[in-house]
Motif scaffolding. Structure first.
Motif, mmCIF file in Angstrom:
data_model
loop_
_atom_site.group_PDB
_atom_site.id
_atom_site.type_symbol
_atom_site.label_atom_id
_atom_site.label_comp_id
_atom_site.label_asym_id
_atom_site.label_seq_id
_atom_site.Cartn_x
_atom_site.Cartn_y
_atom_site.Cartn_z
ATOM 1 N N ALA A 217 1.084 -1.243 0.528
ATOM 2 C CA ALA A 217 -0.496 0.206 0.109
ATOM 3 C C ALA A 217 0.716 1.051 0.234
ATOM 4 O O ALA A 217 0.434 2.407 -0.645
ATOM 5 C CB ALA A 217 -0.815 0.017 0.933
ATOM 6 N N GLY A 218 2.270 0.721 0.472
ATOM 7 C CA GLY A 218 3.109 2.285 0.877
ATOM 8 C C GLY A 218 4.094 2.733 -0.598
ATOM 9 O O GLY A 218 4.244 3.370 -1.025
ATOM 10 N N ASN A 219 3.693 2.067 -1.664
ATOM 11 C CA ASN A 219 4.348 1.894 -2.854
ATOM 12 C C ASN A 219 4.043 2.765 -3.680
ATOM 13 O O ASN A 219 3.136 2.742 -4.934
ATOM 14 C CB ASN A 219 4.423 0.655 -3.797
ATOM 15 N N GLN A 220 3.937 4.552 -3.091
ATOM 16 C CA GLN A 220 3.286 5.666 -4.439
ATOM 17 C C GLN A 220 4.549 6.220 -4.626
ATOM 18 O O GLN A 220 3.943 7.473 -5.354
ATOM 19 C CB GLN A 220 2.931 6.303 -2.882
ATOM 20 N N GLY A 221 5.380 6.094 -4.606
ATOM 21 C CA GLY A 221 6.219 6.880 -5.217
ATOM 22 C C GLY A 221 7.342 7.932 -3.597
ATOM 23 O O GLY A 221 7.937 8.770 -4.625
ATOM 24 N N ASP A 222 6.558 7.949 -3.038
ATOM 25 C CA ASP A 222 7.195 8.673 -2.185
ATOM 26 C C ASP A 222 8.661 8.871 -2.159
ATOM 27 O O ASP A 222 9.545 10.375 -2.390
ATOM 28 C CB ASP A 222 6.811 8.681 -0.203
ATOM 29 N N GLY A 223 9.648 7.861 -2.122
ATOM 30 C CA GLY A 223 10.851 8.729 -1.983
ATOM 31 C C GLY A 223 11.301 8.667 -3.173
ATOM 32 O O GLY A 223 12.782 9.693 -3.152
ATOM 33 N N LEU A 224 10.965 8.167 -3.890
ATOM 34 C CA LEU A 224 11.339 8.913 -5.529
ATOM 35 C C LEU A 224 11.167 10.259 -5.464
ATOM 36 O O LEU A 224 12.453 10.659 -6.316
ATOM 37 C CB LEU A 224 10.658 8.591 -6.666
ATOM 38 N N LEU A 225 10.278 10.118 -4.874
ATOM 39 C CA LEU A 225 10.103 11.652 -5.616
ATOM 40 C C LEU A 225 10.533 12.979 -4.155
ATOM 41 O O LEU A 225 10.881 13.913 -4.371
ATOM 42 C CB LEU A 225 8.292 12.606 -4.933
ATOM 43 N N MET A 226 10.574 12.169 -3.155
ATOM 44 C CA MET A 226 11.378 13.065 -2.012
ATOM 45 C C MET A 226 12.941 13.478 -2.788
ATOM 46 O O MET A 226 13.576 14.093 -2.150
ATOM 47 C CB MET A 226 11.597 12.532 -0.730
ATOM 48 N N GLY A 227 13.614 12.544 -3.012
ATOM 49 C CA GLY A 227 15.175 12.327 -3.829
ATOM 50 C C GLY A 227 15.090 13.581 -4.992
ATOM 51 O O GLY A 227 15.584 13.962 -5.559
#
Length: 477
Positions: A217-227
């Protein structure tokens, strides 16, 4: 396994790890084993992410389990297979890092109680090297080992921005009604991919429009976008692919990864009852071929001999489990099977007859198939009734692209310069898989690279303070 909530968040930590899949849990344990203060923040209410939804296979070479089964493998062959599957688009330094650290990480995991079962051959492997394990238990073991050393896990805590001061990352801002910041000597992004974010998939992988989506459920791309927000490079987005073999339904994610009867000797046919590719190819390549067929839905066809090769400990080979769930069609004749599938019976019978004739006579296959899976497994005719069929779609379970990193797992910007204090591991990174995917290298790299990220981030944090209070955040991605 003890976990915490937002109210218990500390104001600072040596290493802050984002994401509770295998990469994050491995980073947490590695950091605290080296004597560093580390915490893990997971956006959802559960540990696991896509790790626990996967088939649980890790790709290693030269293991105890392979030796017990009489399988001859080597690190050189492992490297060659990864590079070949990536079709020249892998970062060879990351591949070497994986290979050189694979056995040490395998033994590290086993030393913490992780156990592996019967080794199988699968996509991209010239010899069997898919090592199955209980992924939920694996993560529990890592967290339980980290707890006595000071490692803490916080659930329901979602980071929304990275904080950078004087050119280095010094903390994270937490999604909250109030202003919440956790300072850090270093941050490890292990948030997974973006298979559950249709907007990002449409942006980067429009060819997956007919594919199903599933994942944590958390595979929303948060880390990609933060980086990305801080200028991180992004690589391998053209190679986003779906996984073949998922049962097509409105609740596709309920049944995990689907099955791969094709890798035990079955074939795949389209709505016209004809084969459409070499079924031994990596399942993401088979997925592309399947998406190009009518409606993107095809069928895995196999017989009793294939069913008898089932292994209920490995999700992709749990054929009997699918039969019990009513997800397989069954008939004593191919014509009867075709009728249940709504495809032409005479054509299906002719397709299987031609396949069987070629296999028996040793003639070249129409599509060049020579093995069951990758370069392993002898082909045999499908002539032992009853016959079975598994309707199969293609699902984006993982995106296998993302942030550029070096061999210290330090995130690199668009000019390939390190972003100081920022590390990443797991599905959120790019560069490793290239244009293909060898089964077991996703779980494999999460453990291997997650461990390295935790070690390197801890060492970096030990030499730096959390910085001043004059924090600047990047613009919204």
């Amino acid at each position: 396994m003890k976990t915490y909530g937002r109210k218990d968040l500390p104001e600072s930590a040596g290493v802050v790890i984002l994401g509770g899949g295998l990469a994050g849990c491995a980073a947490l344990l590695a950091a605290v084993e080296d004597g560093h203060d580390a915490i893990l923040l997971e956006a959802t209410r559960d540990i696991g992410g896509s790790t626990v939804l996967s088939s649980g296979l890790s790709a290693y070479a030269g293991t105890d389990e392979q030796a017990e089964q009489g399988i001859t493998d080597s690190l050189d062959l492992l490297r060659d297979d990864i590079l070949a599957t990536g079709k020249g688009h892998c970062d060879p330094e990351l591949v070497d890092l994986y290979v050189e650290n694979s056995i040490d990480t395998y033994r590290w995991l086993k030393g913490h109680g992780v156990r592996y079962g019967h080794v199988h051959a699968a996509s991209g492997q010239t010899v069997p090297r898919s090592h199955p394990t209980d992924t939920s238990r694996m993560l529990e073991l890592l967290i339980e080992a980290a707890e006595p050393l000071g490692g803490r896990v916080f659930l329901g805590v979602r980071a929304e921005r990275l904080i950078r001061e004087d050119g280095r990352v010094t903390g994270v801002r937490i999604e909250s009604a109030r202003d919440t910041v956790v300072r850090a000597g270093a941050v490890v992004i292990a948030t997974g991919g973006f298979s559950m974010n249709r907007d990002l998939l449409d942006r980067f992988a429009p060819g997956m429009a007919k594919a199903f989506t599933a994942g944590g459920a958390g595979n929303q791309g948060d880390g990609l976008l933060m980086g990305w927000d801080l200028g991180a490079g992004v690589i391998d987005t053209p190679w986003i692919r779906g996984t073949y073999g998922i049962y097509p339904s409105d609740h596709v994610g309920e049944h995990g990864t689907g099955i791969h009867a094709i890798y035990k000797g079955g074939i795949a046919v389209n709505a016209e009852a004809r084969r459409f590719c070499d079924e031994s190819l990596p399942y993401k390549v088979v997925g592309d071929h399947s998406l190009a067929q009518t409606d993107g839905i095809t069928h895995q066809i196999f017989d009793q001999r294939v069913l008898d090769a089932a292994d209920d400990e490995v999700a992709i080979f749990d054929f009997r489990g699918r039969l019990a769930l009513g997800m397989l069609e069954q008939s004593d004749t191919l014509e009867g099977l075709a009728e249940k599938l709504g495809i032409d019976g005479e054509t299906l019978a002719a397709t299987v007859a031609d396949y069987n004739r070629r296999v028996t006579a040793g003639e070249p296959d129409e599509f060049g198939r020579q093995y069951q899976a990758g370069g392993a497994g002898e082909l045999f005719p499908l002539d032992t009734p009853p016959f079975y069929a598994h309707p199969s779609g293609t699902v984006v379970l993982a995106t296998y692209c993302g942030l550029t990193v070096d061999t210290d797992m330090q995130v690199l910007d668009v000019f390939y310069e390190p972003i100081q204090g920022l590390y990443a591991a797991g599905e959120v990174i790019g560069g490793f898989h290239g244009a293909g995917y060898m089964t077991g290298t996703s779980i494999g790299k999460s453990g291997i690279f997650g461990r390295i990220a935790g070690q390197r981030a801890g060492a970096y944090a030990a030499g730096h303070t959390s910085g001043s209070d004059n924090a600047d955040e990047g613009a919204s991605a």
